[in-house]
Design a protein around this motif. Structure first.
Motif, PDB file in Angstrom:
ATOM      1  N   THR A  71      -1.987  18.397  -3.843  1.00 22.37           N
ATOM      2  CA  THR A  71      -1.957  19.233  -5.045  1.00 22.37           C
ATOM      3  C   THR A  71      -3.329  19.846  -5.303  1.00 22.37           C
ATOM      4  OG1 THR A  71      -0.213  17.876  -6.036  1.00 22.37           O
ATOM      5  CG2 THR A  71      -1.515  19.252  -7.524  1.00 22.37           C
ATOM      6  N   ALA A  72      -4.378  19.014  -5.140  1.00 23.65           N
ATOM      7  CA  ALA A  72      -5.735  19.500  -5.364  1.00 23.65           C
ATOM      8  C   ALA A  72      -6.112  20.595  -4.369  1.00 23.65           C
ATOM      9  CB  ALA A  72      -6.725  18.351  -5.270  1.00 23.65           C
ATOM     10  N   LEU A  73      -5.535  20.516  -3.166  1.00 26.28           N
ATOM     11  CA  LEU A  73      -5.850  21.493  -2.136  1.00 26.28           C
ATOM     12  C   LEU A  73      -4.934  22.716  -2.185  1.00 26.28           C
ATOM     13  CD1 LEU A  73      -6.539  19.069   0.858  1.00 26.28           C
ATOM     14  CD2 LEU A  73      -8.215  20.289  -0.534  1.00 26.28           C
ATOM     15  N   GLY A  74      -4.044  22.754  -3.169  1.00 25.26           N
ATOM     16  CA  GLY A  74      -3.200  23.934  -3.355  1.00 25.26           C
ATOM     17  C   GLY A  74      -1.916  23.916  -2.569  1.00 25.26           C
ATOM     18  N   ALA A  75      -1.415  22.733  -2.220  1.00 26.62           N
ATOM     19  CA  ALA A  75      -0.158  22.661  -1.474  1.00 26.62           C
ATOM     20  C   ALA A  75       0.971  23.299  -2.276  1.00 26.62           C
ATOM     21  CB  ALA A  75       0.180  21.205  -1.151  1.00 26.62           C
ATOM     22  N   GLY A  76       1.799  24.049  -1.588  1.00 31.24           N
ATOM     23  CA  GLY A  76       2.924  24.709  -2.245  1.00 31.24           C
ATOM     24  C   GLY A  76       2.574  26.025  -2.895  1.00 31.24           C
ATOM     25  N   GLY A  77       1.297  26.410  -2.797  1.00 30.49           N
ATOM     26  CA  GLY A  77       0.877  27.660  -3.401  1.00 30.49           C
ATOM     27  C   GLY A  77       1.413  28.875  -2.639  1.00 30.49           C
ATOM     28  N   THR A  78       1.488  29.988  -3.299  1.00 31.19           N
ATOM     29  CA  THR A  78       1.946  31.239  -2.682  1.00 31.19           C
ATOM     30  C   THR A  78       0.946  32.338  -2.997  1.00 31.19           C
ATOM     31  OG1 THR A  78       3.255  31.794  -4.633  1.00 31.19           O
ATOM     32  CG2 THR A  78       4.371  30.583  -2.860  1.00 31.19           C
ATOM     33  N   GLY A  79       1.082  33.408  -2.318  1.00 29.89           N
ATOM     34  CA  GLY A  79       0.215  34.546  -2.595  1.00 29.89           C
ATOM     35  C   GLY A  79      -0.908  34.668  -1.593  1.00 29.89           C
ATOM     36  N   ARG A  80      -1.758  35.636  -1.839  1.00 34.52           N
ATOM     37  CA  ARG A  80      -2.843  35.953  -0.918  1.00 34.52           C
ATOM     38  C   ARG A  80      -3.807  34.765  -0.797  1.00 34.52           C
ATOM     39  NH1 ARG A  80      -5.919  41.334  -2.291  1.00 34.52           N
ATOM     40  NH2 ARG A  80      -3.748  42.052  -1.956  1.00 34.52           N
TER      41      ARG A  80
ATOM     42  N   ALA B  20      -1.650  13.629  -4.566  1.00 36.69           N
ATOM     43  CA  ALA B  20      -2.737  14.140  -5.410  1.00 36.69           C
ATOM     44  C   ALA B  20      -3.672  15.047  -4.614  1.00 36.69           C
ATOM     45  CB  ALA B  20      -3.511  12.969  -6.009  1.00 36.69           C
ATOM     46  N   LEU B  21      -3.976  14.645  -3.360  1.00 37.98           N
ATOM     47  CA  LEU B  21      -4.869  15.466  -2.546  1.00 37.98           C
ATOM     48  C   LEU B  21      -4.221  16.799  -2.189  1.00 37.98           C
ATOM     49  CD1 LEU B  21      -7.501  15.811  -1.000  1.00 37.98           C
ATOM     50  CD2 LEU B  21      -6.466  14.608   0.945  1.00 37.98           C
TER      51      LEU B  21
ATOM     52  N   VAL C  98       0.805  -1.225   0.000  1.00 46.23           N
ATOM     53  CA  VAL C  98       0.000   0.000   0.000  1.00 46.23           C
ATOM     54  C   VAL C  98       0.835   1.272   0.000  1.00 46.23           C
ATOM     55  CG1 VAL C  98      -1.872  -1.182   1.221  1.00 46.23           C
ATOM     56  CG2 VAL C  98      -0.182   0.127   2.537  1.00 46.23           C
ATOM     57  N   ALA C  99       2.144   1.168   0.205  1.00 54.39           N
ATOM     58  CA  ALA C  99       2.979   2.368   0.351  1.00 54.39           C
ATOM     59  C   ALA C  99       2.905   3.273  -0.878  1.00 54.39           C
ATOM     60  CB  ALA C  99       4.429   1.964   0.627  1.00 54.39           C
ATOM     61  N   GLU C 100       3.035   2.695  -2.049  1.00 52.00           N
ATOM     62  CA  GLU C 100       3.034   3.502  -3.273  1.00 52.00           C
ATOM     63  C   GLU C 100       1.678   4.171  -3.494  1.00 52.00           C
ATOM     64  OE1 GLU C 100       3.953   2.959  -8.073  1.00 52.00           O
ATOM     65  OE2 GLU C 100       4.467   1.368  -6.641  1.00 52.00           O
ATOM     66  N   ILE C 101       0.602   3.415  -3.250  1.00 52.11           N
ATOM     67  CA  ILE C 101      -0.743   3.970  -3.428  1.00 52.11           C
ATOM     68  C   ILE C 101      -0.977   5.109  -2.438  1.00 52.11           C
ATOM     69  CG2 ILE C 101      -3.207   3.452  -3.328  1.00 52.11           C
ATOM     70  CD1 ILE C 101      -2.530   0.590  -4.079  1.00 52.11           C
ATOM     71  N   ASP C 102      -0.571   4.901  -1.180  1.00 47.85           N
ATOM     72  CA  ASP C 102      -0.759   5.930  -0.150  1.00 47.85           C
ATOM     73  C   ASP C 102      -0.040   7.220  -0.532  1.00 47.85           C
ATOM     74  OD1 ASP C 102      -2.238   4.124   1.254  1.00 47.85           O
ATOM     75  OD2 ASP C 102      -0.780   3.801   2.857  1.00 47.85           O
ATOM     76  N   ALA C 103       1.201   7.089  -0.974  1.00 47.51           N
ATOM     77  CA  ALA C 103       1.983   8.276  -1.324  1.00 47.51           C
ATOM     78  C   ALA C 103       1.356   9.023  -2.501  1.00 47.51           C
ATOM     79  CB  ALA C 103       3.419   7.867  -1.657  1.00 47.51           C
ATOM     80  N   ALA C 104       0.885   8.272  -3.494  1.00 47.84           N
ATOM     81  CA  ALA C 104       0.269   8.907  -4.664  1.00 47.84           C
ATOM     82  C   ALA C 104      -1.026   9.618  -4.275  1.00 47.84           C
ATOM     83  CB  ALA C 104       0.003   7.859  -5.743  1.00 47.84           C
ATOM     84  N   GLU C 105      -1.827   8.979  -3.418  1.00 48.94           N
ATOM     85  CA  GLU C 105      -3.085   9.593  -2.985  1.00 48.94           C
ATOM     86  C   GLU C 105      -2.830  10.887  -2.213  1.00 48.94           C
ATOM     87  OE1 GLU C 105      -6.163   5.825  -2.490  1.00 48.94           O
ATOM     88  OE2 GLU C 105      -5.130   6.648  -0.739  1.00 48.94           O
ATOM     89  N   ARG C 106      -1.874  10.845  -1.311  1.00 49.15           N
ATOM     90  CA  ARG C 106      -1.592  12.037  -0.509  1.00 49.15           C
ATOM     91  C   ARG C 106      -1.072  13.176  -1.384  1.00 49.15           C
ATOM     92  NH1 ARG C 106      -1.061  13.034   4.919  1.00 49.15           N
ATOM     93  NH2 ARG C 106       0.107  14.934   5.429  1.00 49.15           N
TER      94      ARG C 106
END
Length: 404
Positions: free
Chosen positions: A283-292, A280-281, A270-278
């Motif tokens: 990224t979808a939630l805007g991780a690493g984003g900058t600005g206001r 993807a989520l 499950v390690a690979e699936i877990d890492a990919a899911e996290r």
């Protein structure tokens, strides 16, 4: 066997039943003004809106369900295996075929309600909406009730395909069972599995025969055992357990080794699936984003990440229990071999490579001792299924095996 049912090994009677039903369903679609329900198909074909596929592990319950779904979506109505309907269904990409594969310990009511709601829509391809539920025995009571309502009042063009070990009330509710047609499957013969491994997977005949017998006719496990050196190493470690049980300390050491091996196998799966899911989520939630607004958005992601971690933990627990159960099945088969030798039964051993050790055990334990040990393994499996902590159940089993 060819077409959509090519992967269903040793189930000729079931295939004939499903082909007739698919042909009857196709006749319904061709008939003018007879599209109200799946149950309006030719009665001789036995088509209906809800099915249960039962059988022991390795019998091909989910394979049969997917093949039948492909036959229902087949443009020829026979499960030809080559048309777009068959191809996309078998590949898992058909828009009107929804597959539920429980990753955790159970299938919850929210997931089932969402699935039933989506299944009520009109088929986009003009044929059938098909819902396949693998391991339907893992439905919670509330999820079962949600499914029951849909099965009692089925949408006009929806077919439900459930997979469960049996129709016992512990596996599927009596009310759901009463509204479904049952397709019983059997454990395929080792010879049939070996033939498939040789012809379809290119595995050497002697290896195919050995793995088919060692996995007791389970096609997927036989293929994995033939191809994966780590799977063979894990099996060898399990079958070495009887030799290791020389005292109380050795029994607890063997239990720890078995649990740790199952945990490691589950974590790797499950390690690979877990890492990919996290990833993807996030990224979808805007991780690493900058600005206001980026900091405020990040604070709102904690709840969703926590829910993801909860689901992943449940999946890891399920994977660990499945890995442990595979080990227990191998161990039970060893004591079964010893019992048959002690009784002088003219049957082929499951583990031909440990036949000498089974014979030695039979001489030492006699039939009664071999039977007690076999029962100890089966009791451990039942205890884990009843949610006893795996370590406690395995330790109790090891002590029982040592005492005899």
């Amino acid at each position: 066997m060819s077409g959509a049912f090519a992967d269903l090994v040793g189930q000729d009677e079931a295939v004939q039943t499903l082909r007739r039903a698919a042909a009857a369903a196709a006749a319904v679609l061709r008939a003018t003004g007879e599209l109200e329900t799946a149950g309006s198909a030719d009665p001789g074909g036995g088509m209906t809106h809800a099915w249960i596929f039962t059988g022991p592990p390795g019998s091909g319950r989910s394979v049969a369900a997917r093949a039948f779904a492909a036959a229902l979506q087949c443009l020829q109505g026979t499960g030809c295996g080559g048309c777009p309907g068959c191809h996309t269904t078998l590949a898992g990409t058909h828009a009107d075929v929804r597959l539920v594969v429980p990753e955790g310990l159970s299938i919850g009511v929210n997931e089932m309600r969402a699935l039933v709601l989506r299944a009520a829509s009109t088929p986009s391809a003009g044929r059938w909406q098909v819902v396949i539920i693998e391991d339907a025995d893992r439905l919670t009571e509330a999820a079962g009730n949600a499914l029951l309502k849909a099965v009692e009042e089925p949408p006009p063009r929806t077919v439900f395909l459930l997979c469960a070990p049996s129709t016992h009330p512990d596996d599927i509710s009596v009310t759901i069972r009463s509204r479904c047609r049952v397709v019983p499957l059997r454990q395929p013969a080792a010879e049939a599995v070996a033939e498939v491994l040789v012809g379809r997977d290119g595995i050497a005949p002697d290896v195919a025969r050995w793995t088919a017998a060692a996995t007791q006719g389970h096609v997927g496990r036989a293929r994995r055992l033939a191809r994966d050196p780590q799977a063979r190493a894990r099996r060898a470690a399990v079958l070495a357990v009887p030799r290791r049980l020389t005292g109380v300390g050795a029994a607890f050491d063997a239990a720890s080794a078995l649990i740790e091996a199952a945990e490691a196998e589950a974590e790797a799966s499950v390690a690979e699936i877990d890492a990919a899911e996290r990833a993807a989520l996030e990224t979808a939630l805007g991780a690493g984003g900058t600005g206001r607004g980026a900091a405020g958005a990040a604070r709102g992601t904690a709840g969703q990440l926590k829910e993801l971690e909860r689901r992943q933990k449940s999946r890891a627990t399920r994977a660990q229990r499945d890995a442990l159960d595979r080990a227990l099945v191998d161990l039970a088969a060893f004591y079964r071999d010893a019992l048959t030798v002690a009784l002088g039964a003219p049957v082929t051993p499951v583990h031909s490579d440990t036949a000498d050790m089974a014979e030695a055990g039979a001489r030492s334990w006699q039939a009664e001792g071999a039977l007690r040990r076999l029962e100890a393994v089966l009791t451990c499996r039942s205890a884990i299924e009843a949610n006893v902590k795996p370590r406690i159940a395995v330790e109790a089993m090891m002590l029982a095996l040592w005492k005899g």
